[in-house]
Design a protein around this motif. Sequence first.
Motif, PDB file in Angstrom:
ATOM      1  N   LEU A  29       0.836  -1.204   0.000  1.00  0.00           N
ATOM      2  CA  LEU A  29       0.000   0.000   0.000  1.00  0.00           C
ATOM      3  C   LEU A  29       0.872   1.254   0.000  1.00  0.00           C
ATOM      4  CD1 LEU A  29      -2.920  -0.960   2.397  1.00  0.00           C
ATOM      5  CD2 LEU A  29      -2.730  -1.190  -0.071  1.00  0.00           C
ATOM      6  N   ALA A  30       1.910   1.224   0.839  1.00  0.00           N
ATOM      7  CA  ALA A  30       2.828   2.363   0.881  1.00  0.00           C
ATOM      8  C   ALA A  30       3.457   2.574  -0.499  1.00  0.00           C
ATOM      9  CB  ALA A  30       3.901   2.127   1.934  1.00  0.00           C
ATOM     10  N   SER A  31       3.813   1.468  -1.175  1.00  0.00           N
ATOM     11  CA  SER A  31       4.406   1.573  -2.514  1.00  0.00           C
ATOM     12  C   SER A  31       3.451   2.263  -3.468  1.00  0.00           C
ATOM     13  CB  SER A  31       4.739   0.179  -3.065  1.00  0.00           C
ATOM     14  OG  SER A  31       5.535  -0.541  -2.166  1.00  0.00           O
ATOM     15  N   VAL A  32       2.197   1.815  -3.460  1.00  0.00           N
ATOM     16  CA  VAL A  32       1.209   2.388  -4.390  1.00  0.00           C
ATOM     17  C   VAL A  32       1.029   3.878  -4.138  1.00  0.00           C
ATOM     18  CG1 VAL A  32      -1.246   2.438  -4.937  1.00  0.00           C
ATOM     19  CG2 VAL A  32      -0.034   0.270  -4.860  1.00  0.00           C
ATOM     20  N   PHE A  33       0.899   4.260  -2.878  1.00  0.00           N
ATOM     21  CA  PHE A  33       0.692   5.671  -2.580  1.00  0.00           C
ATOM     22  C   PHE A  33       1.923   6.494  -2.949  1.00  0.00           C
ATOM     23  CE2 PHE A  33      -2.626   3.812   0.102  1.00  0.00           C
ATOM     24  CZ  PHE A  33      -3.708   4.573  -0.327  1.00  0.00           C
ATOM     25  N   PHE A  34       3.105   5.923  -2.742  1.00  0.00           N
ATOM     26  CA  PHE A  34       4.320   6.640  -3.104  1.00  0.00           C
ATOM     27  C   PHE A  34       4.441   6.790  -4.614  1.00  0.00           C
ATOM     28  CE2 PHE A  34       6.587   7.266   0.838  1.00  0.00           C
ATOM     29  CZ  PHE A  34       7.485   8.240   0.485  1.00  0.00           C
ATOM     30  N   GLU A  54      11.977  10.957  -4.162  1.00  0.00           N
ATOM     31  CA  GLU A  54      10.726  10.222  -3.930  1.00  0.00           C
ATOM     32  C   GLU A  54      10.645   8.978  -4.798  1.00  0.00           C
ATOM     33  OE1 GLU A  54       7.118  12.945  -2.214  1.00  0.00           O
ATOM     34  OE2 GLU A  54       7.146  12.422  -4.337  1.00  0.00           O
ATOM     35  N   ALA A  55      11.117   9.122  -6.042  1.00  0.00           N
ATOM     36  CA  ALA A  55      11.105   7.972  -6.951  1.00  0.00           C
ATOM     37  C   ALA A  55      12.007   6.871  -6.422  1.00  0.00           C
ATOM     38  CB  ALA A  55      11.551   8.402  -8.349  1.00  0.00           C
ATOM     39  N   VAL A  56      13.158   7.273  -5.857  1.00  0.00           N
ATOM     40  CA  VAL A  56      14.085   6.284  -5.293  1.00  0.00           C
ATOM     41  C   VAL A  56      13.425   5.571  -4.112  1.00  0.00           C
ATOM     42  CG1 VAL A  56      16.280   5.965  -4.094  1.00  0.00           C
ATOM     43  CG2 VAL A  56      16.158   7.492  -6.064  1.00  0.00           C
ATOM     44  N   VAL A  57      12.744   6.349  -3.266  1.00  0.00           N
ATOM     45  CA  VAL A  57      12.045   5.747  -2.130  1.00  0.00           C
ATOM     46  C   VAL A  57      10.993   4.754  -2.602  1.00  0.00           C
ATOM     47  CG1 VAL A  57      10.523   6.208  -0.176  1.00  0.00           C
ATOM     48  CG2 VAL A  57      12.454   7.717  -0.607  1.00  0.00           C
ATOM     49  N   ALA A  58      10.251   5.155  -3.638  1.00  0.00           N
ATOM     50  CA  ALA A  58       9.216   4.274  -4.183  1.00  0.00           C
ATOM     51  C   ALA A  58       9.837   2.980  -4.695  1.00  0.00           C
ATOM     52  CB  ALA A  58       8.457   4.986  -5.303  1.00  0.00           C
ATOM     53  N   VAL A  62       9.233  -0.902  -3.429  1.00  0.00           N
ATOM     54  CA  VAL A  62       8.842  -2.010  -4.300  1.00  0.00           C
ATOM     55  C   VAL A  62       9.823  -3.167  -4.149  1.00  0.00           C
ATOM     56  CG1 VAL A  62       8.593  -2.731  -6.703  1.00  0.00           C
ATOM     57  CG2 VAL A  62       7.605  -0.563  -5.949  1.00  0.00           C
ATOM     58  N   LEU A  63      11.133  -2.823  -4.139  1.00  0.00           N
ATOM     59  CA  LEU A  63      12.150  -3.871  -3.970  1.00  0.00           C
ATOM     60  C   LEU A  63      11.988  -4.565  -2.620  1.00  0.00           C
ATOM     61  CD1 LEU A  63      15.378  -2.295  -5.499  1.00  0.00           C
ATOM     62  CD2 LEU A  63      14.026  -4.191  -6.381  1.00  0.00           C
ATOM     63  N   GLY A  64      11.750  -3.750  -1.575  1.00  0.00           N
ATOM     64  CA  GLY A  64      11.573  -4.313  -0.245  1.00  0.00           C
ATOM     65  C   GLY A  64      10.391  -5.267  -0.191  1.00  0.00           C
ATOM     66  N   THR A  65       9.307  -4.867  -0.850  1.00  0.00           N
ATOM     67  CA  THR A  65       8.126  -5.732  -0.894  1.00  0.00           C
ATOM     68  C   THR A  65       8.453  -7.039  -1.596  1.00  0.00           C
ATOM     69  OG1 THR A  65       6.864  -3.686  -1.145  1.00  0.00           O
ATOM     70  CG2 THR A  65       5.663  -5.738  -1.417  1.00  0.00           C
ATOM     71  N   THR A  66       9.171  -6.920  -2.730  1.00  0.00           N
ATOM     72  CA  THR A  66       9.505  -8.118  -3.491  1.00  0.00           C
ATOM     73  C   THR A  66      10.365  -9.075  -2.666  1.00  0.00           C
ATOM     74  OG1 THR A  66       9.500  -6.724  -5.450  1.00  0.00           O
ATOM     75  CG2 THR A  66      10.415  -8.930  -5.693  1.00  0.00           C
ATOM     76  N   PHE A  67      11.387  -8.510  -2.014  1.00  0.00           N
ATOM     77  CA  PHE A  67      12.255  -9.398  -1.225  1.00  0.00           C
ATOM     78  C   PHE A  67      11.527  -9.964  -0.010  1.00  0.00           C
ATOM     79  CE2 PHE A  67      15.712  -7.347  -3.646  1.00  0.00           C
ATOM     80  CZ  PHE A  67      16.341  -8.501  -4.058  1.00  0.00           C
ATOM     81  N   GLY A  68      10.643  -9.150   0.575  1.00  0.00           N
ATOM     82  CA  GLY A  68       9.817  -9.661   1.671  1.00  0.00           C
ATOM     83  C   GLY A  68       8.964 -10.829   1.219  1.00  0.00           C
ATOM     84  N   ALA A  69       8.405 -10.691   0.001  1.00  0.00           N
ATOM     85  CA  ALA A  69       7.571 -11.762  -0.541  1.00  0.00           C
ATOM     86  C   ALA A  69       8.396 -13.024  -0.774  1.00  0.00           C
ATOM     87  CB  ALA A  69       6.910 -11.308  -1.840  1.00  0.00           C
ATOM     88  N   LEU A  70       9.631 -12.829  -1.288  1.00  0.00           N
ATOM     89  CA  LEU A  70      10.501 -13.996  -1.512  1.00  0.00           C
ATOM     90  C   LEU A  70      10.815 -14.693  -0.193  1.00  0.00           C
ATOM     91  CD1 LEU A  70      12.964 -12.611  -4.208  1.00  0.00           C
ATOM     92  CD2 LEU A  70      11.353 -14.493  -4.476  1.00  0.00           C
TER      93      LEU A  70
END
Lengths: 177, 193
Positions: A29-34, A54-58, A62-70
């Motif tokens: 959700l944070a990714s989408v809003f960012f 801001e783009a870097v944070v976004a 996204v990367l954090g979410t992906t690695f969390g999912a892995l």
Amino acid sequence: MNDTATTRRIKTDKRRASALAVVLVVQALASVFFIADVGRDLRWGGLNPHSVLEAVVALALVLGTTFGALQMRQILNRIKQAETAMSIASGALFDLIEARFQEWELTPAEAEVALFTLKGLDIADIAQARGAAQGTVRAQMTKVYAKANVSGRGQLTSLFIEDLLATSDGGGSREVP
Amino acid sequence: MAEQGHRQGERAWDPLVRLTHWTIALAIVLNGFLVDGDALTHIWIGYTAAGLLALRLLWGLIGPENARFSSFPISLSAASRHIAGLTRGEHKEHRSHNPLGALMVYALWAMLLLVSVTGVMLESEPFPEHEGEYSQHDEDDDEDQGAEIIEELHEVSANLLLLLAALHVGGVVLESRLSGRNLVRPMIFGDKS
């Protein structure tokens, strides 16, 4: 029922997976809003240090979410492996017990008493569970020991452990120091 | 024996599938029925649903086996075989979605994606400071024609999404009845442990 180390570990992993799922949702959700915010900034403000940051944070989100999912998938796989191993092990033991009981030609009542005995119940417990007199249970146990050609509960149990150790030779995943 | 390892063939949904499923369902019900389309909350719920969908789609690529797209491919022939099997009273176990359910899943996702995209397009300002700021469409604006088409598209696809969701619920109930298996339970509790 008492928890073994494996079932405890499975439970911990399951809690961990659930917690991680919640974290992932928040991250997504944070990714989408960012991303939406970056989109707005780029549209109205154009490319500037603020929007780039801001783009870097976004991207990091996204990367954090992906690695969390892995990582979550790894935990789920570990749970599955442990559960499969446990069900194979308990299945193998059950098959072994059934085969032996048949070999010894135990009656259904004797087989049940023998199974309770293997599970560690004492005569009073078994009598209560079966709704039988303690004397009856004692007599049945004597019959079981005689048919199995063992002196008592300890030897009966060790028969199966011996069999398991013998059958797991080579097939099992024993750690060699 | 009290417990035997019969859980192998049983369907079990992981926490992420369950969480995204029910939160998206909640978002659709909220935005479809309860929250006014002009309200700021509507936009926030919409973005939330889009985020949840994105996470579920990511999970479809890198998640565990039964959550992955490859476990429930789009196949019309498999779906029609599944229907034929149901009418004959045959019940096959599926680790993931059954072939008919898979079609519904993709239809729901596609529709939700369309609703989300048109919703975002309608809303040029994702985070308006004040309610109503975004809905000031001037009637004689040049872009108005396009905005109206998109608004129309948003409404039509949203209604279709609600229709699909209703069909989805009906399908789950019917399949559960016919197969004698509670399909809802694993989506709430995961597996039976």
